[in-house]
Design an enzyme around this catalytic site. Structure first.
Site, PDB file in Angstrom:
ATOM      1  N   GLU A 105       8.743 -18.696 -21.043  1.00  0.00           N
ATOM      2  CA  GLU A 105       8.404 -17.640 -20.631  1.00  0.00           C
ATOM      3  C   GLU A 105       9.508 -16.564 -21.121  1.00  0.00           C
ATOM      4  O   GLU A 105       9.331 -15.577 -21.192  1.00  0.00           O
ATOM      5  CB  GLU A 105       8.514 -17.774 -19.110  1.00  0.00           C
ATOM      6  CG  GLU A 105       8.458 -16.469 -18.173  1.00  0.00           C
ATOM      7  CD  GLU A 105       7.189 -15.572 -18.418  1.00  0.00           C
ATOM      8  OE1 GLU A 105       6.301 -16.070 -19.162  1.00  0.00           O
ATOM      9  OE2 GLU A 105       6.971 -14.384 -18.040  1.00  0.00           O
TER      10      GLU A 105
ATOM     11  N   ARG B  97       0.881   2.240  -6.005  1.00  0.00           N
ATOM     12  CA  ARG B  97       1.102   1.030  -4.913  1.00  0.00           C
ATOM     13  C   ARG B  97      -0.099   0.256  -4.521  1.00  0.00           C
ATOM     14  O   ARG B  97      -0.038  -0.620  -3.794  1.00  0.00           O
ATOM     15  CB  ARG B  97       1.710   1.641  -3.617  1.00  0.00           C
ATOM     16  CG  ARG B  97       3.199   2.250  -4.030  1.00  0.00           C
ATOM     17  CD  ARG B  97       3.866   2.936  -2.795  1.00  0.00           C
ATOM     18  NE  ARG B  97       3.861   1.946  -1.819  1.00  0.00           N
ATOM     19  CZ  ARG B  97       4.903   1.192  -1.765  1.00  0.00           C
ATOM     20  NH1 ARG B  97       6.221   1.325  -2.495  1.00  0.00           N
ATOM     21  NH2 ARG B  97       5.529   0.156  -0.739  1.00  0.00           N
TER      22      ARG B  97
ATOM     23  N   GLU C  26       7.197  -9.789 -26.306  1.00  0.00           N
ATOM     24  CA  GLU C  26       6.009  -8.797 -25.761  1.00  0.00           C
ATOM     25  C   GLU C  26       6.921  -7.291 -25.683  1.00  0.00           C
ATOM     26  O   GLU C  26       6.265  -6.431 -25.937  1.00  0.00           O
ATOM     27  CB  GLU C  26       5.399  -9.066 -24.546  1.00  0.00           C
ATOM     28  CG  GLU C  26       5.992  -9.237 -23.498  1.00  0.00           C
ATOM     29  CD  GLU C  26       5.105  -9.773 -22.288  1.00  0.00           C
ATOM     30  OE1 GLU C  26       3.865  -9.461 -22.197  1.00  0.00           O
ATOM     31  OE2 GLU C  26       5.418 -10.842 -21.536  1.00  0.00           O
TER      32      GLU C  26
ATOM     33  N   ASN D 149       1.126  -0.260   6.067  1.00  0.00           N
ATOM     34  CA  ASN D 149       1.456  -1.112   4.689  1.00  0.00           C
ATOM     35  C   ASN D 149       2.201  -2.432   5.225  1.00  0.00           C
ATOM     36  O   ASN D 149       3.297  -2.357   6.022  1.00  0.00           O
ATOM     37  CB  ASN D 149       2.136  -0.218   3.890  1.00  0.00           C
ATOM     38  CG  ASN D 149       3.177  -1.074   2.827  1.00  0.00           C
ATOM     39  OD1 ASN D 149       2.554  -2.019   2.105  1.00  0.00           O
ATOM     40  ND2 ASN D 149       4.503  -0.660   2.436  1.00  0.00           N
ATOM     41  N   GLY D 150       1.822  -3.367   4.767  1.00  0.00           N
ATOM     42  CA  GLY D 150       2.405  -5.016   5.399  1.00  0.00           C
ATOM     43  C   GLY D 150       1.421  -5.783   5.569  1.00  0.00           C
ATOM     44  O   GLY D 150       0.151  -5.637   5.386  1.00  0.00           O
TER      45      GLY D 150
ATOM     46  N   CYS E  86       0.873  -1.277  -0.097  1.00  0.00           N
ATOM     47  CA  CYS E  86       0.117  -0.125   0.127  1.00  0.00           C
ATOM     48  C   CYS E  86       0.833   1.231  -0.049  1.00  0.00           C
ATOM     49  O   CYS E  86       2.163   1.080   0.309  1.00  0.00           O
ATOM     50  CB  CYS E  86      -0.801   0.131   1.331  1.00  0.00           C
ATOM     51  SG  CYS E  86      -1.635  -1.267   1.585  1.00  0.00           S
TER      52      CYS E  86
ATOM     53  N   HIS F 132      13.702 -31.714 -34.300  1.00  0.00           N
ATOM     54  CA  HIS F 132      12.686 -32.113 -35.049  1.00  0.00           C
ATOM     55  C   HIS F 132      11.892 -30.912 -35.931  1.00  0.00           C
ATOM     56  O   HIS F 132      10.668 -30.523 -36.077  1.00  0.00           O
ATOM     57  CB  HIS F 132      11.527 -32.644 -34.153  1.00  0.00           C
ATOM     58  CG  HIS F 132      12.138 -33.742 -33.403  1.00  0.00           C
ATOM     59  ND1 HIS F 132      11.962 -35.106 -34.145  1.00  0.00           N
ATOM     60  CD2 HIS F 132      12.234 -34.213 -32.211  1.00  0.00           C
ATOM     61  CE1 HIS F 132      12.510 -36.094 -33.304  1.00  0.00           C
ATOM     62  NE2 HIS F 132      12.637 -35.439 -32.186  1.00  0.00           N
TER      63      HIS F 132
ATOM     64  N   TRP G  93      -3.820  -1.583  -1.255  1.00  0.00           N
ATOM     65  CA  TRP G  93      -3.652  -2.651  -1.970  1.00  0.00           C
ATOM     66  C   TRP G  93      -4.188  -3.889  -1.052  1.00  0.00           C
ATOM     67  O   TRP G  93      -3.444  -4.321   0.003  1.00  0.00           O
ATOM     68  CB  TRP G  93      -2.337  -2.946  -2.604  1.00  0.00           C
ATOM     69  CG  TRP G  93      -2.040  -4.179  -3.192  1.00  0.00           C
ATOM     70  CD1 TRP G  93      -1.644  -5.247  -2.809  1.00  0.00           C
ATOM     71  CD2 TRP G  93      -2.347  -4.435  -4.644  1.00  0.00           C
ATOM     72  NE1 TRP G  93      -1.558  -6.329  -3.816  1.00  0.00           N
ATOM     73  CE2 TRP G  93      -2.199  -5.658  -5.050  1.00  0.00           C
ATOM     74  CE3 TRP G  93      -3.288  -3.671  -5.714  1.00  0.00           C
ATOM     75  CZ2 TRP G  93      -2.191  -6.202  -6.091  1.00  0.00           C
ATOM     76  CZ3 TRP G  93      -3.384  -4.060  -6.867  1.00  0.00           C
ATOM     77  CH2 TRP G  93      -2.846  -5.568  -7.240  1.00  0.00           C
TER      78      TRP G  93
ATOM     79  N   LYS H 251      -2.870  -4.891 -19.855  1.00  0.00           N
ATOM     80  CA  LYS H 251      -2.749  -5.478 -18.393  1.00  0.00           C
ATOM     81  C   LYS H 251      -3.704  -6.647 -18.018  1.00  0.00           C
ATOM     82  O   LYS H 251      -3.100  -7.768 -17.551  1.00  0.00           O
ATOM     83  CB  LYS H 251      -2.181  -4.529 -17.393  1.00  0.00           C
ATOM     84  CG  LYS H 251      -1.749  -5.120 -16.129  1.00  0.00           C
ATOM     85  CD  LYS H 251      -0.475  -5.698 -16.152  1.00  0.00           C
ATOM     86  CE  LYS H 251       0.263  -6.177 -14.935  1.00  0.00           C
ATOM     87  NZ  LYS H 251       1.552  -7.361 -15.213  1.00  0.00           N
TER      88      LYS H 251
ATOM     89  N   LYS I  41       8.826 -13.044 -22.717  1.00  0.00           N
ATOM     90  CA  LYS I  41       9.295 -11.627 -22.506  1.00  0.00           C
ATOM     91  C   LYS I  41       9.823 -10.951 -23.665  1.00  0.00           C
ATOM     92  O   LYS I  41       9.530  -9.664 -23.625  1.00  0.00           O
ATOM     93  CB  LYS I  41      10.146 -11.824 -21.366  1.00  0.00           C
ATOM     94  CG  LYS I  41       9.468 -12.224 -20.091  1.00  0.00           C
ATOM     95  CD  LYS I  41       8.962 -11.349 -19.287  1.00  0.00           C
ATOM     96  CE  LYS I  41       7.448 -11.530 -19.493  1.00  0.00           C
ATOM     97  NZ  LYS I  41       6.291 -12.242 -18.635  1.00  0.00           N
TER      98      LYS I  41
HETATM   99  C1  F6R Z   1       2.832 -11.575 -20.169  1.00  0.00           C
HETATM  100  C2  F6R Z   1       1.481 -11.460 -19.579  1.00  0.00           C
HETATM  101  C3  F6R Z   1       0.348 -12.241 -19.749  1.00  0.00           C
HETATM  102  C4  F6R Z   1      -0.413 -12.341 -18.664  1.00  0.00           C
HETATM  103  C5  F6R Z   1      -1.759 -13.017 -19.160  1.00  0.00           C
HETATM  104  C6  F6R Z   1      -2.681 -13.557 -17.936  1.00  0.00           C
HETATM  105  O1  F6R Z   1       4.090 -10.782 -19.470  1.00  0.00           O
HETATM  106  O2  F6R Z   1       1.471 -10.385 -18.480  1.00  0.00           O
HETATM  107  O3  F6R Z   1       0.569 -13.336 -20.647  1.00  0.00           O
HETATM  108  O4  F6R Z   1       0.260 -13.483 -17.815  1.00  0.00           O
HETATM  109  O5  F6R Z   1      -2.555 -12.227 -19.990  1.00  0.00           O
HETATM  110  O6  F6R Z   1      -2.982 -12.647 -17.125  1.00  0.00           O
HETATM  111  P1  F6R Z   1      -3.593 -12.810 -15.661  1.00  0.00           P
HETATM  112  O7  F6R Z   1      -2.387 -13.375 -15.078  1.00  0.00           O
HETATM  113  O8  F6R Z   1      -3.974 -11.639 -14.940  1.00  0.00           O
HETATM  114  O9  F6R Z   1      -4.553 -13.714 -15.710  1.00  0.00           O
END
Ligand code: F6R
Length: 609
Positions: free
Chosen positions: A482, A27, A489, A100-101, A2, A505, A74, A604, A486
């Site tokens: 993964e 935050r 994207e 916060n915590g 938070c 293959h 949060w 996001k 990264k």
């Molecule tokens: C990649 C990324 C996305 C999310 C995906 C699922 O860096 O952030 O691939 O992992 O959209 O999102 P959540 O976890 O919010 O269901």
């Protein structure tokens, strides 16, 4: 995670607090509140929702006074609501706290305080702090906070005001950030400097178990026994945006660096070496139910799906329960076999991803119990599941997921150890070794983050290549996928993640001198096989960067570059492997120039199918 702020001085506190909260809103933004002390007592105003809601509620009647505290939340304990919003007060309303915590032993403390006659209004752990301080208060707020802090287990930055002591704000911290802004005729407290940078650049960072008393003209810092500590202010030269990002250029880099803390928060109260066991109160499954599970199905998207791949390896290996992992968008169209002996695990940072939520409902409708692993308290995944395990990563602002991923892995490891404990699938000695290794992970992550010049150097060489191939075996196949995601994207480069055994293959055809291969070659059961795969790439003129353990002399004869990470148990290695791969993606993107925190075409939270 938070945001907290405190002000004492000649100016009207409320506008300064609200302005500080705006800078701290990154935050947390579930609710916000302020408390201002004046001749009429402590005036508390709070509102669920973003700070805007609080500003609307304050319109035309801002509380007046030169001392106050503010908070942007949060949620961790208790859903977002007006009642759970901070500040929280004691029974008399004369002591008011922002926090916060996570107070780990709040259940025990609350029970004791209720027995002593205290009355609670919220579901939060923070309110316990207000009543605990009240119970120790004998006219000296700092002393009461010192006594209370000794009883609190967990993490906290507490900022407290008391009607009886209208000339001071007292704060204390352990594991959560607290910084003092040193002004002239005024002083500040906050979670980070961005909250007061407009007013002062002279700051003192409080350390664990410091108790800080600020008045208009004085700052006093003691330890928990009241011994005075001498700390000198230092100047920060960040601009406001940089301060919000903790001095990092992007939120993504800040969040990468937050991982040791986030991992510790996620373990807190669940794994303890003293108790010799794992405890998962939120899981909401009886031991009999855990013994009755004959299959697990994991449902997730994107990065969370990669975490579930690693989770499958860990659970199958430690608990001998078959696990299927499903990309959420595929699950419902494939007529999955799910019944009441199946346990569903949905993994979602936001807890709102539509495909994942649909998968959750699909699993429940077929009779499965479902638990959610999510970062957002009160999210749909949390509400609609039978049990929930929160990752305590704090808000993740950068679109590319980093700390959410590693805390999802941590939660899956805790589940694996917990199920193994209940089902008796691990020798006690082996279980103890694994708990110790897990406990050590945040420290090992810190070692990587302390010095990653080798990753930056690699990124500087390879950012202008035609693409990347990430190859790995076993549990680190998840890391390869993964790592490639990264890079894709945030740098928009071609990158592929592959099981190293699959190279011949198909993908090996891509290898040429402009295509870099990142090979995960940490200590594992398939280490020798990985060496052979590296040889195959080298034989086709490909360049290889190995992610390997220190003291691995063999790898030097194989790879062009080596990035070392500390050794750990193979099943936990994806957490450590993730860090150089995240950093690699970050610095490659940095060299190429795209908007790292908000890459094109991405959101996001994905709430459409
Ligand atoms: C990649 C990324 C996305 C999310 C995906 C699922 O860096 O952030 O691939 O992992 O959209 O999102 P959540 O976890 O919010 O269901």
């Amino acid at each position: 995670m938070c945001g907290i702020v405190g002000y004492i001085g000649e100016q009207n506190a409320c506008p300064i607090l609200v302005d500080g909260l705006k800078r701290l809103e990154y935050r947390g933004y579930d609710s916000a509140g302020v408390a201002v002390l004046n001749g009429n007592g402590i005036d508390v105003r709070k509102s669920v929702g973003k700070l805007k809601a609080l500003e609307t509620a304050l319109e035309n009647c801002w509380p007046k006074g030169g001392l106050g505290v503010g908070h942007t939340r949060w949620a961790t304990h208790g859903r977002p609501s007006d009642e759970n919003a901070h500040p929280h007060s004691d029974c008399t309303g004369k002591i008011t706290v922002v926090h916060n915590g996570i107070i780990e032993n709040y259940v025990q403390l609350k029970a004791r305080l209720i027995e002593e006659g205290h009355q609670f209004k919220s579901e939060t752990d923070t309110e316990v702090a207000a009543h605990l301080i009240e119970s120790h208060y004998k006219g000296d707020l700092a002393e009461a906070i010192r006594t209370a802090a000794k009883e609190i287990e967990g993490s906290f930055a507490l900022v407290v005001i008391a009607q009886e002591e209208p000339d001071k704000i007292v704060a204390a911290r352990r594991h959560s950030p607290l910084v003092i802004g040193v002004g002239e005729g005024e002083n500040f407290l906050a979670s980070d400097v961005s909250a007061f940078l407009k007013y002062t650049r002279d700051v003192i960072y409080a350390d664990d178990d410091n108790v800080v008393t600020i008045t208009r003209n004085n700052i006093k810092i003691t330890d928990l026994d009241g011994n005075p500590l001498d700390k000198k202010p230092r100047q920060v030269d960040w601009d406001a945006a940089m301060a919000e990002r903790g001095g990092y250029e992007h939120f993504m880099l800040k969040e990468i660096h937050e991982q040791p803390r986030a991992l510790r928060e996620t373990m807190r109260g669940r794994l303890s070496l003293e108790k010799d066991c794992v405890e998962l109160p939120g899981i909401n499954l009886t031991d009999d139910e855990i013994r009755g599970i004959d299959r697990i199905i994991m449902i997730a998207c994107g990065t969370a799906y990669h975490a579930s791949m690693a989770g499958k390896y860990a659970i199958e290996h430690l608990c001998r329960i078959p696990v299927e992992v499903d990309v959420a968008s595929e699950l419902r169209y494939r007529d999955p076999i799910i019944d009441e002996h199946t346990l569903g695990i949905v993994i979602s940072q936001s807890g709102e991803t539509l495909d994942t939520i649909v998968g959750l409902h699909e699993a429940k409708s077929k009779g499965a119990k479902v638990i959610a692993i999510t970062n957002v308290v009160g999210s749909m995944a949390a509400r609609d599941s039978d049990g929930v395990l929160y990752t305590y990563a704090g808000p993740e602002i950068a679109v590319a997921s980093t700390k959410a991923y590693t805390t999802q892995l941590m939660t899956l490891y805790l589940i694996a150890l917990y199920f193994a404990q209940v089902r008796g699938t691990l020798e006690p000695e082996r279980a103890r070794q694994l708990r110790e290794a897990l406990w050590e992970l945040p420290r090992r992550a810190e070692i990587i983050l302390d010095d990653y010049r080798d990753v930056i150097a690699a990124a500087e060489r390879y950012y202008c290549f035609n693409g990347f191939l990430y190859m790995a075996r076993g549990i680190n196949l998840a890391s390869a996928l993964e790592g490639a995601l990264k890079v894709k994207e945030i740098s928009y480069m071609h990158a592929e993640g592959y099981a190293a055994g699959e190279m011949k293959h198909g993908p090996i055809a891509m290898i040429d001198p402009t295509f870099a291969t990142i090979a995960v070659t940490v200590k594992s059961a398939t280490y020798d096989k990985m060496l052979s795969n590296i040889r195959e790439v080298k034989a086709r003129s490909g360049e290889v960067i190995a992610i390997a353990n220190p003291h691995d002399e063999t790898i030097k004869d194989y790879a062009d570059r080596i990035i070392t990470i500390p050794e750990t148990e193979e099943i936990f290695s994806p957490v450590l492997v993730a860090l150089p791969l995240q950093l690699m993606a970050y610095f490659v993107a940095h060299s190429r120039g795209p908007a790292i925190d908000q890459p094109r075409n991405l959101a996001k939270t994905v709430t459409v199918e």
